[in-house]
Design a protein around this motif. Structure first.
Motif, PDB file in Angstrom:
ATOM      1  N   VAL A 125      42.186  45.809  54.119  1.00 56.32           N
ATOM      2  CA  VAL A 125      42.458  44.425  53.712  1.00 56.32           C
ATOM      3  C   VAL A 125      42.156  43.515  54.898  1.00 56.32           C
ATOM      4  CG1 VAL A 125      44.174  42.796  52.847  1.00 56.32           C
ATOM      5  CG2 VAL A 125      44.201  45.166  52.065  1.00 56.32           C
ATOM      6  N   THR A 126      40.963  42.950  54.885  1.00 57.62           N
ATOM      7  CA  THR A 126      40.517  42.036  55.930  1.00 57.62           C
ATOM      8  C   THR A 126      41.042  40.624  55.633  1.00 57.62           C
ATOM      9  OG1 THR A 126      38.500  41.487  54.713  1.00 57.62           O
ATOM     10  CG2 THR A 126      38.402  43.395  56.215  1.00 57.62           C
ATOM     11  N   PRO A 127      40.982  39.715  56.599  1.00 55.10           N
ATOM     12  CA  PRO A 127      41.416  38.332  56.334  1.00 55.10           C
ATOM     13  C   PRO A 127      40.690  37.705  55.141  1.00 55.10           C
ATOM     14  CG  PRO A 127      41.202  38.672  58.687  1.00 55.10           C
ATOM     15  CD  PRO A 127      40.677  39.919  58.031  1.00 55.10           C
ATOM     16  N   LYS A 128      39.394  37.986  54.983  1.00 54.03           N
ATOM     17  CA  LYS A 128      38.640  37.409  53.867  1.00 54.03           C
ATOM     18  C   LYS A 128      39.126  37.956  52.535  1.00 54.03           C
ATOM     19  CE  LYS A 128      33.945  36.633  52.171  1.00 54.03           C
ATOM     20  NZ  LYS A 128      32.491  36.876  52.400  1.00 54.03           N
ATOM     21  N   LEU A 129      39.343  39.282  52.465  1.00 56.82           N
ATOM     22  CA  LEU A 129      39.838  39.879  51.232  1.00 56.82           C
ATOM     23  C   LEU A 129      41.266  39.426  50.954  1.00 56.82           C
ATOM     24  CD1 LEU A 129      39.315  41.855  48.897  1.00 56.82           C
ATOM     25  CD2 LEU A 129      40.151  43.703  50.366  1.00 56.82           C
ATOM     26  N   PHE A 130      42.068  39.340  52.009  1.00 63.15           N
ATOM     27  CA  PHE A 130      43.469  38.933  51.868  1.00 63.15           C
ATOM     28  C   PHE A 130      43.575  37.527  51.270  1.00 63.15           C
ATOM     29  CE2 PHE A 130      47.478  37.272  53.787  1.00 63.15           C
ATOM     30  CZ  PHE A 130      48.357  38.192  53.238  1.00 63.15           C
ATOM     31  N   SER A 131      42.624  36.657  51.605  1.00 63.64           N
ATOM     32  CA  SER A 131      42.654  35.275  51.120  1.00 63.64           C
ATOM     33  C   SER A 131      42.415  35.179  49.619  1.00 63.64           C
ATOM     34  CB  SER A 131      41.609  34.435  51.859  1.00 63.64           C
ATOM     35  OG  SER A 131      40.285  34.845  51.492  1.00 63.64           O
ATOM     36  N   THR A 132      41.878  36.242  49.012  1.00 59.54           N
ATOM     37  CA  THR A 132      41.647  36.220  47.563  1.00 59.54           C
ATOM     38  C   THR A 132      42.887  36.614  46.780  1.00 59.54           C
ATOM     39  OG1 THR A 132      40.877  38.533  47.438  1.00 59.54           O
ATOM     40  CG2 THR A 132      39.222  36.847  47.963  1.00 59.54           C
ATOM     41  N   PHE A 133      43.920  37.118  47.439  1.00 60.56           N
ATOM     42  CA  PHE A 133      45.143  37.541  46.756  1.00 60.56           C
ATOM     43  C   PHE A 133      46.074  36.344  46.584  1.00 60.56           C
ATOM     44  CE2 PHE A 133      44.786  41.865  49.182  1.00 60.56           C
ATOM     45  CZ  PHE A 133      43.636  42.174  48.461  1.00 60.56           C
ATOM     46  N   PRO A 134      46.777  36.243  45.453  1.00 64.57           N
ATOM     47  CA  PRO A 134      47.794  35.191  45.328  1.00 64.57           C
ATOM     48  C   PRO A 134      48.911  35.430  46.338  1.00 64.57           C
ATOM     49  CG  PRO A 134      47.968  36.751  43.514  1.00 64.57           C
ATOM     50  CD  PRO A 134      46.711  37.093  44.248  1.00 64.57           C
ATOM     51  N   LYS A 135      49.527  34.342  46.788  1.00 63.55           N
ATOM     52  CA  LYS A 135      50.567  34.487  47.810  1.00 63.55           C
ATOM     53  C   LYS A 135      51.750  35.303  47.303  1.00 63.55           C
ATOM     54  CE  LYS A 135      49.428  30.343  50.445  1.00 63.55           C
ATOM     55  NZ  LYS A 135      49.918  29.042  50.991  1.00 63.55           N
ATOM     56  N   GLU A 136      52.117  35.085  46.057  1.00 60.19           N
ATOM     57  CA  GLU A 136      53.221  35.825  45.457  1.00 60.19           C
ATOM     58  C   GLU A 136      52.769  36.422  44.139  1.00 60.19           C
ATOM     59  OE1 GLU A 136      56.458  33.140  45.086  1.00 60.19           O
ATOM     60  OE2 GLU A 136      56.851  33.040  47.250  1.00 60.19           O
ATOM     61  N   HIS A 137      53.515  37.388  43.665  1.00 60.25           N
ATOM     62  CA  HIS A 137      53.179  37.995  42.385  1.00 60.25           C
ATOM     63  C   HIS A 137      53.280  36.950  41.279  1.00 60.25           C
ATOM     64  CE1 HIS A 137      53.101  40.860  39.060  1.00 60.25           C
ATOM     65  NE2 HIS A 137      52.672  41.757  39.938  1.00 60.25           N
ATOM     66  N   PRO A 138      52.288  36.858  40.396  1.00 57.02           N
ATOM     67  CA  PRO A 138      52.281  35.788  39.388  1.00 57.02           C
ATOM     68  C   PRO A 138      53.448  35.827  38.401  1.00 57.02           C
ATOM     69  CG  PRO A 138      50.564  37.413  38.923  1.00 57.02           C
ATOM     70  CD  PRO A 138      51.093  37.710  40.279  1.00 57.02           C
ATOM     71  N   PHE A 139      54.087  36.982  38.236  1.00 58.44           N
ATOM     72  CA  PHE A 139      55.205  37.071  37.300  1.00 58.44           C
ATOM     73  C   PHE A 139      56.552  36.779  37.960  1.00 58.44           C
ATOM     74  CE2 PHE A 139      52.186  40.439  35.646  1.00 58.44           C
ATOM     75  CZ  PHE A 139      51.594  39.588  34.725  1.00 58.44           C
ATOM     76  N   GLY A 140      56.644  37.068  39.266  1.00 59.12           N
ATOM     77  CA  GLY A 140      57.915  36.891  39.933  1.00 59.12           C
ATOM     78  C   GLY A 140      58.980  37.732  39.259  1.00 59.12           C
ATOM     79  N   ASN A 141      60.135  37.136  39.031  1.00 58.65           N
ATOM     80  CA  ASN A 141      61.209  37.835  38.311  1.00 58.65           C
ATOM     81  C   ASN A 141      61.352  37.311  36.893  1.00 58.65           C
ATOM     82  OD1 ASN A 141      62.019  39.490  40.495  1.00 58.65           O
ATOM     83  ND2 ASN A 141      63.103  37.756  41.424  1.00 58.65           N
ATOM     84  N   ARG A 142      60.343  36.587  36.430  1.00 61.55           N
ATOM     85  CA  ARG A 142      60.441  35.958  35.123  1.00 61.55           C
ATOM     86  C   ARG A 142      60.108  36.936  34.005  1.00 61.55           C
ATOM     87  NH1 ARG A 142      57.313  30.431  33.127  1.00 61.55           N
ATOM     88  NH2 ARG A 142      58.399  30.269  31.131  1.00 61.55           N
ATOM     89  N   THR A 143      60.871  36.867  32.943  1.00 63.12           N
ATOM     90  CA  THR A 143      60.560  37.636  31.747  1.00 63.12           C
ATOM     91  C   THR A 143      60.444  36.674  30.572  1.00 63.12           C
ATOM     92  OG1 THR A 143      62.911  38.031  31.336  1.00 63.12           O
ATOM     93  CG2 THR A 143      61.702  39.730  32.553  1.00 63.12           C
ATOM     94  N   PHE A 144      59.869  37.170  29.476  1.00 63.38           N
ATOM     95  CA  PHE A 144      59.568  36.324  28.328  1.00 63.38           C
ATOM     96  C   PHE A 144      60.291  36.836  27.086  1.00 63.38           C
ATOM     97  CE2 PHE A 144      56.056  36.305  31.307  1.00 63.38           C
ATOM     98  CZ  PHE A 144      55.904  34.945  31.552  1.00 63.38           C
ATOM     99  N   THR A 145      60.539  35.911  26.188  1.00 59.75           N
ATOM    100  CA  THR A 145      61.257  36.260  24.971  1.00 59.75           C
ATOM    101  C   THR A 145      60.442  37.199  24.091  1.00 59.75           C
ATOM    102  OG1 THR A 145      62.339  34.106  25.025  1.00 59.75           O
ATOM    103  CG2 THR A 145      62.423  35.321  22.937  1.00 59.75           C
ATOM    104  N   SER A 146      59.144  36.906  23.950  1.00 61.32           N
ATOM    105  CA  SER A 146      58.298  37.718  23.060  1.00 61.32           C
ATOM    106  C   SER A 146      56.896  37.833  23.611  1.00 61.32           C
ATOM    107  CB  SER A 146      58.253  37.102  21.652  1.00 61.32           C
ATOM    108  OG  SER A 146      57.735  35.784  21.705  1.00 61.32           O
TER     109      SER A 146
END
Length: 371
Positions: A119-140
């Motif tokens: 994981v180089t700095p260039k590749l690392f920059s393509t990753f989102p800073k945090e997981h897109p789901f976080g701790n959120r869940t959905f009803t359906s």
């Protein structure tokens, strides 16, 4: 005179011998050619009949156990969900992020265990800073497969009522398909082979790729960039293309560690497969993300389960897979077992227009993960 008669008889016998030899040659040639021409066709017909019989036998066996009047069993759902979460943790690990894959670490390819990538700095920059789901869940959640069973199903309205809608491998949701499959899309996957076959690997014109995603709105675009090393360059080109054209679509990468753990989980459930299909991966993720999960378009057979009429491979075409590395029917039998246990609901028939089977959405039909 006697010698003449003997000669005549000898000549006659010789002629009959020659004539018999010629006739035998013709008969042998004709018979042999018939065998060579007709045998493969007969063999193919018999083979097809046997294959159809085997498939029908599997269908009959599955339908005998299929529970039509489905009811969710909350205790069993929570138990299965807890097992998934403890062994796979899709909420924080399904997608690569800067949090779960730090700079300088190594990513091990899911299909090439001995070939990690730094994981180089260039590749690392393509990753989102945090997981897109976080701790959120959905009803359906609605997980929409691409099976031909969706054709003329009238399930579009029911699918669009789900709070979170997952689709697989960039399927069409416009051009008249909306009535059967809906068009709401929260997350859509893209197999790199689609980028290579339809868009020349994004090595030439890139606008057609960006335009093709317009019907989805602003979903997460999940790419298996680290399944195999050959997938990484084309997945990165897809990400850069969407950034260059200011597309609202948000590309992210599947985490091979999550895929490895998920494969181990399903193996422990008795599933033997070379690789898990995208559909099963997304259904598994949905079970962690959502309180209620419904599957549509999951039917890996060539006949309708009720009418027995032939079905196309996909609801939008009849193109067959070039090679089979997924145990589709076995995967389906496991999903149907979850259906029968009240854990996940598998839609096998037509949907009733105006009937809301899914838990009502609590939000307007926009991407629930949009920041």
């Amino acid at each position: 005179m006697r010698r003449f008669i003997v000669k005549l008889l000898f000549s006659l016998m010789l002629c009959l011998f020659i004539l018999g030899t010629v006739l035998m040659s013709f008969w042998y040639t004709f018979s042999y050619s018939n065998v060579r021409v007709t045998h493969p066709a007969v063999k193919k017909t018999v083979s097809e009949k046997c294959q159809n019989c085997r498939e029908q036998s599997v269908i009959d066996r599955l339908l005998q156990t299929h529970i039509v009047d489905w009811e969710k069993q909350e205790h069993k759902f929570q138990s299965f969900r807890a097992q998934l979460n403890s062994r796979c943790d899709g909420l924080s690990k399904a997608i690569i992020s800067q949090t779960n894959t730090p700079l300088g670490s190594k990513v091990v390819y899911d299909g090439e265990k001995r070939k990690p990538i730094q994981v180089t700095p260039k590749l690392f920059s393509t990753f989102p800073k945090e997981h897109p789901f976080g701790n959120r869940t959905f009803t359906s959640c609605a997980v929409v497969g691409n099976g031909g069973i969706l054709m003329n199903s009238s399930c579009g309205g029911e699918i669009d009522e789900a709070q979170f809608v997952i689709r697989c491998n960039l399927p069409p949701v416009d051009h008249g398909y909306q009535r059967d499959v809906g068009n709401k899309t929260s997350l859509v996957t893209a197999n790199p082979s689609i980028l290579l076959d339809k868009f020349n690997g994004l090595m030439e014109l890139r606008r057609p790729f960006v335009d093709s995603l317009g019907s989805y709105g602003d979903p997460l675009l999940v790419l298996p960039a680290f399944s195999y090393s050959r997938n990484t360059p084309v997945s990165l080109r897809a990400l850069y293309t969407l950034q260059d054209f200011d597309s609202p679509v948000r590309p992210v990468f599947l985490n091979p560690e999550y895929l490895h753990n998920l494969a181990r989980f399903w193996k422990a459930q008795g599933l033997q497969a070379i690789r898990l299909s995208t559909g099963l991966i997304m259904a598994s993720l949905a079970l962690e993300l959502c309180a209620n999960v419904q599957l549509y378009g999951f039917w890996p057979f060539s006949k309708d389960p009720h009418s027995k009429h032939p079905l196309t491979n996909h609801y939008y075409d009849d193109q067959q897979a070039k090679k089979t590395i997924h145990a589709m029917s076995t995967e389906f039998s496991h999903l149907l077992m979850l259906h029968n246990q009240g854990i996940i609901r598998v839609q096998l028939g037509k949907c009733q227009a105006g009937t809301r089977r899914a838990t009502p959405s609590l939000h307007p039909p926009v991407s629930p993960l949009r920041h």
